[in-house]
Design a protein around this motif. Structure first.
Motif, PDB file in Angstrom:
ATOM      1  N   ALA A 148       0.820  -1.203   0.000  1.00  0.00           N
ATOM      2  CA  ALA A 148       0.000   0.000   0.000  1.00  0.00           C
ATOM      3  C   ALA A 148       0.859   1.260   0.000  1.00  0.00           C
ATOM      4  CB  ALA A 148      -0.938   0.001   1.193  1.00  0.00           C
ATOM      5  N   SER A 192      -6.030   3.051   2.869  1.00  0.00           N
ATOM      6  CA  SER A 192      -6.121   1.776   2.159  1.00  0.00           C
ATOM      7  C   SER A 192      -6.674   0.718   3.101  1.00  0.00           C
ATOM      8  CB  SER A 192      -4.740   1.335   1.663  1.00  0.00           C
ATOM      9  OG  SER A 192      -4.153   2.300   0.831  1.00  0.00           O
ATOM     10  N   SER A 245      -4.724   3.680   7.186  1.00  0.00           N
ATOM     11  CA  SER A 245      -4.892   2.397   6.486  1.00  0.00           C
ATOM     12  C   SER A 245      -5.027   1.246   7.473  1.00  0.00           C
ATOM     13  CB  SER A 245      -3.703   2.149   5.549  1.00  0.00           C
ATOM     14  OG  SER A 245      -3.664   3.132   4.541  1.00  0.00           O
TER      15      SER A 245
END
Length: 199
Positions: free
Chosen positions: A138, A144, A169
């Motif tokens: 990522a 994410s 994320s």
């Protein structure tokens, strides 16, 4: 598959059933699969959905095929096989993406650092031999989500199954098999990055 035609010149975003509409085939040619899957990512556009159906899709030819497939996006590959092409995309399915190179120190699936809110869900990433690279990266892409993915199998694995450092994320419910390194890497530079229920 059942598709007699496939899309090869992507100029606009569109809705589609799966990566098979772009020429990907379970058990098919690795270079064609690499290009097809990346073209599907371009066609899905921001907020789009990329479905990888059940089956094993071999990919390979890092840089060359991905550059040829995605030149219209303006994104340049660097030691990467597949690139998440836009913000807020969902990549999902029961499919297996198989790294077909005999030796590798690259990234199989990378969420481009300039995009946010990309989700990778339920996919499996396997490799022909022990891969010194990363299955899913990522990078610094913010927000994410990598959920329910598997990297490696009973024969081979990746040095890093998942690498994530973008703010906000998360990595959840993932299974890292036969990792030769850290397994899941959560970089300290990311703020609010979380990992839970992984094994």
């Amino acid at each position: 598959g059942t598709y007699g035609m496939y899309v090869f010149n992507v100029t606009k975003t569109c809705d589609f059933d799966s990566v098979m509409e772009f020429g990907a085939q379970s058990g098919g040619n690795a270079i064609r699969n690499t290009m097809a899957i990346n073209r599907a990512g371009v066609a899905a556009g921001e907020g789009g959905i990329v479905h990888v159906p059940a089956g094993t899709f071999e990919v390979s030819d890092y840089n060359t095929a991905v550059d040829a497939a995605t030149s219209s996006s303006g994104t340049s590959a660097s030691n990467t096989c597949i690139i998440g092409m836009a913000s807020n995309q969902l990549w999902h399915g029961k499919g297996t993406i198989h790294d077909g190179q005999s030796t590798s120190n690259d990234v199989v699936f990378q969420i481009d650092n300039s995009f946010t809110g990309v989700t990778v869900k339920g996919l499996t990433f396997t490799t022909l031999t022990g891969n010194a690279g990363v299955a899913i990266k990522a990078g610094t892409a913010e927000n994410s989500t990598i959920d329910g993915c598997t990297t490696g199998d009973t024969s081979n694995g990746y040095a890093r199954g998942i690498e994530c450092q973008g703010d906000g994320s998360r990595v959840t419910n993932c299974h890292i098999v036969n990792s030769t390194g850290e397994g899941i890497v959560i970089a300290s530079s990311g703020s609010g990055v979380t990992a839970s229920n992984n094994r």
